[in-house]
Scaffold this motif. Sequence first.
Motif, PDB file in Angstrom:
ATOM      1  N   GLY A  85      -2.980  -6.611  11.488  1.00 42.34           N
ATOM      2  CA  GLY A  85      -3.280  -5.659  12.547  1.00 42.34           C
ATOM      3  C   GLY A  85      -3.439  -4.269  11.976  1.00 42.34           C
ATOM      4  N   CYS A  86      -4.223  -4.152  10.914  1.00 45.83           N
ATOM      5  CA  CYS A  86      -4.321  -2.886  10.167  1.00 45.83           C
ATOM      6  C   CYS A  86      -4.969  -1.769  10.968  1.00 45.83           C
ATOM      7  N   GLY A  87      -5.687  -2.105  12.067  1.00 44.47           N
ATOM      8  CA  GLY A  87      -6.336  -1.066  12.856  1.00 44.47           C
ATOM      9  C   GLY A  87      -7.276  -0.253  11.999  1.00 44.47           C
ATOM     10  N   VAL A  88      -7.177   1.059  12.092  1.00 42.21           N
ATOM     11  CA  VAL A  88      -8.062   1.922  11.310  1.00 42.21           C
ATOM     12  C   VAL A  88      -7.361   2.506  10.087  1.00 42.21           C
ATOM     13  N   GLY A  89      -6.288   1.854   9.634  1.00 39.35           N
ATOM     14  CA  GLY A  89      -5.773   2.141   8.313  1.00 39.35           C
ATOM     15  C   GLY A  89      -4.557   3.028   8.188  1.00 39.35           C
ATOM     16  N   ARG A  90      -3.777   3.186   9.251  1.00 39.01           N
ATOM     17  CA  ARG A  90      -2.614   4.061   9.142  1.00 39.01           C
ATOM     18  C   ARG A  90      -1.633   3.580   8.073  1.00 39.01           C
ATOM     19  N   LEU A  91      -1.286   2.298   8.109  1.00 40.32           N
ATOM     20  CA  LEU A  91      -0.311   1.816   7.131  1.00 40.32           C
ATOM     21  C   LEU A  91      -0.923   1.634   5.749  1.00 40.32           C
ATOM     22  N   TYR A  92      -2.248   1.545   5.681  1.00 40.08           N
ATOM     23  CA  TYR A  92      -2.864   1.577   4.357  1.00 40.08           C
ATOM     24  C   TYR A  92      -2.600   2.926   3.700  1.00 40.08           C
ATOM     25  N   LEU A  93      -2.736   4.004   4.454  1.00 36.33           N
ATOM     26  CA  LEU A  93      -2.489   5.332   3.908  1.00 36.33           C
ATOM     27  C   LEU A  93      -1.017   5.517   3.546  1.00 36.33           C
ATOM     28  N   ALA A  94      -0.120   4.825   4.268  1.00 31.27           N
ATOM     29  CA  ALA A  94       1.303   4.882   3.930  1.00 31.27           C
ATOM     30  C   ALA A  94       1.594   4.100   2.655  1.00 31.27           C
ATOM     31  N   THR A  95       0.831   3.043   2.402  1.00 28.64           N
ATOM     32  CA  THR A  95       1.045   2.185   1.235  1.00 28.64           C
ATOM     33  C   THR A  95       0.334   2.711  -0.005  1.00 28.64           C
ATOM     34  N   ARG A  96      -0.779   3.358   0.181  1.00 26.57           N
ATOM     35  CA  ARG A  96      -1.685   3.729  -0.904  1.00 26.57           C
ATOM     36  C   ARG A  96      -1.015   4.457  -2.068  1.00 26.57           C
ATOM     37  N   PRO A  97      -0.116   5.423  -1.853  1.00 25.06           N
ATOM     38  CA  PRO A  97       0.469   6.126  -3.000  1.00 25.06           C
ATOM     39  C   PRO A  97       1.243   5.216  -3.956  1.00 25.06           C
ATOM     40  N   TYR A  98       1.670   4.051  -3.467  1.00 23.58           N
ATOM     41  CA  TYR A  98       2.481   3.156  -4.280  1.00 23.58           C
ATOM     42  C   TYR A  98       1.663   2.068  -4.967  1.00 23.58           C
ATOM     43  N   LEU A  99       0.382   1.979  -4.665  1.00 17.02           N
ATOM     44  CA  LEU A  99      -0.449   0.921  -5.239  1.00 17.02           C
ATOM     45  C   LEU A  99      -0.776   1.236  -6.686  1.00 17.02           C
ATOM     46  N   GLU A 100      -0.534   0.272  -7.549  1.00 19.58           N
ATOM     47  CA  GLU A 100      -0.906   0.394  -8.941  1.00 19.58           C
ATOM     48  C   GLU A 100      -2.285  -0.224  -9.147  1.00 19.58           C
ATOM     49  N   THR A 101      -2.874   0.042 -10.294  1.00 23.51           N
ATOM     50  CA  THR A 101      -4.258  -0.379 -10.545  1.00 23.51           C
ATOM     51  C   THR A 101      -4.457  -1.874 -10.342  1.00 23.51           C
ATOM     52  N   SER A 102      -3.481  -2.663 -10.732  1.00 21.57           N
ATOM     53  CA  SER A 102      -3.623  -4.121 -10.666  1.00 21.57           C
ATOM     54  C   SER A 102      -3.178  -4.709  -9.334  1.00 21.57           C
ATOM     55  N   ASP A 103      -2.632  -3.895  -8.427  1.00 21.88           N
ATOM     56  CA  ASP A 103      -2.182  -4.386  -7.127  1.00 21.88           C
ATOM     57  C   ASP A 103      -3.371  -4.696  -6.218  1.00 21.88           C
ATOM     58  N   GLU A 104      -3.082  -5.424  -5.134  1.00 21.70           N
ATOM     59  CA  GLU A 104      -4.108  -5.723  -4.134  1.00 21.70           C
ATOM     60  C   GLU A 104      -3.544  -5.488  -2.744  1.00 21.70           C
ATOM     61  N   TYR A 105      -4.279  -4.743  -1.932  1.00 21.43           N
ATOM     62  CA  TYR A 105      -3.939  -4.507  -0.531  1.00 21.43           C
ATOM     63  C   TYR A 105      -5.029  -5.131   0.326  1.00 21.43           C
ATOM     64  N   ILE A 106      -4.620  -5.893   1.351  1.00 24.51           N
ATOM     65  CA  ILE A 106      -5.569  -6.485   2.282  1.00 24.51           C
ATOM     66  C   ILE A 106      -5.184  -6.060   3.693  1.00 24.51           C
ATOM     67  N   GLY A 107      -6.138  -5.497   4.422  1.00 25.18           N
ATOM     68  CA  GLY A 107      -5.946  -5.170   5.830  1.00 25.18           C
ATOM     69  C   GLY A 107      -6.639  -6.223   6.683  1.00 25.18           C
ATOM     70  N   LEU A 108      -5.932  -6.746   7.680  1.00 25.11           N
ATOM     71  CA  LEU A 108      -6.442  -7.828   8.528  1.00 25.11           C
ATOM     72  C   LEU A 108      -6.361  -7.389   9.979  1.00 25.11           C
ATOM     73  N   ASP A 109      -7.431  -7.602  10.757  1.00 29.25           N
ATOM     74  CA  ASP A 109      -7.384  -7.197  12.158  1.00 29.25           C
ATOM     75  C   ASP A 109      -8.331  -8.052  12.983  1.00 29.25           C
ATOM     76  N   VAL A 110      -7.946  -8.291  14.260  1.00 26.39           N
ATOM     77  CA  VAL A 110      -8.792  -9.071  15.162  1.00 26.39           C
ATOM     78  C   VAL A 110      -9.915  -8.239  15.751  1.00 26.39           C
ATOM     79  N   THR A 111      -9.811  -6.911  15.638  1.00 24.03           N
ATOM     80  CA  THR A 111     -10.827  -6.020  16.196  1.00 24.03           C
ATOM     81  C   THR A 111     -11.876  -5.727  15.136  1.00 24.03           C
ATOM     82  N   GLU A 112     -13.064  -6.269  15.317  1.00 23.62           N
ATOM     83  CA  GLU A 112     -14.108  -6.149  14.303  1.00 23.62           C
ATOM     84  C   GLU A 112     -14.505  -4.695  14.071  1.00 23.62           C
ATOM     85  N   ASN A 113     -14.497  -3.895  15.125  1.00 26.39           N
ATOM     86  CA  ASN A 113     -14.881  -2.500  14.979  1.00 26.39           C
ATOM     87  C   ASN A 113     -13.899  -1.741  14.077  1.00 26.39           C
TER      88      ASN A 113
END
Length: 295
Positions: A85-113
Amino acid sequence: MQILRKAVRKAQSLAQGRTESVFRSFEAQEISRATHLNLVPPRQKRGGGLGTLTYAEYCWTIGLFQPLIYQNLPSRRPGRFLDIGCGVGRLYLATRPYLETSDEYIGLDVTENSIRICQDIYKDETAARFVHFDVHNAYYAGSQSSETQPYPFDADSFDLVTALSVWTHLRESDWRFYLNEVGRILRPEGRAILTFFVVDPETQHGDRTGTAAMPEYSAPDDRTWTFDTPAYDSQDWLYPAWAAVPEVAIGVRKPAFEAALEAAGLKTAAMYPGAWRQKLGLFFQDIVVLEKMKS
């Protein structure tokens, strides 16, 4: 009264938009000290809000969940992160500072828009990808497939799962099914940070004053978040009577919540009661940190 409320909300939204543009113009230098906030998309790119009306709410959510994510980062790297339920990326921005080069983040949502917005805004983010999950939800995706589908990921494949107000919108069968999916896709001792409503006898009947200090801007007799109506004849999944469909806001009784955790192979690592209870809370909804039990 309903027409008046809509008019007030529209006026507030317009005022927030103007205020936001002024704040941005004056805060540019200060914002540069927290580089991830520069990625917060302008209001017009958010499809009318999509659950987040103001720049301030973006920043508040990011600032709140960043330390929670930090506390539950995987010890092993590379790590895999899933935001349901990533929506438009709020928790991606919360996670992003901790992501290392080899890490992988996937956002999943039922809302295609929402996914299209993320794919456009974050197209240069090499550690992140955003995936549309084509399943039905009466509140968010009423025209999509009504068949329950597993998450499209292998078992034991994620170190950290986040979900901001997702189980809040699931009926009992889906709530249980997708909690089991979290248990399936988490690696042993992996963590999940979820927000929803855990209903106990006190909150179910609207008596939420207790002895704790009350929020300054919340009326003590507000019964908006009284969960008193069975969601699709469920005994333990309830919603407020004012909701047009149960999936607008569904709460689960605490004993059923605890039993569902055990069935999913999960246990509570931490819980932060929400301000919806008309008491001081870390977030509006309850925040629950779950851990996958060892086999």
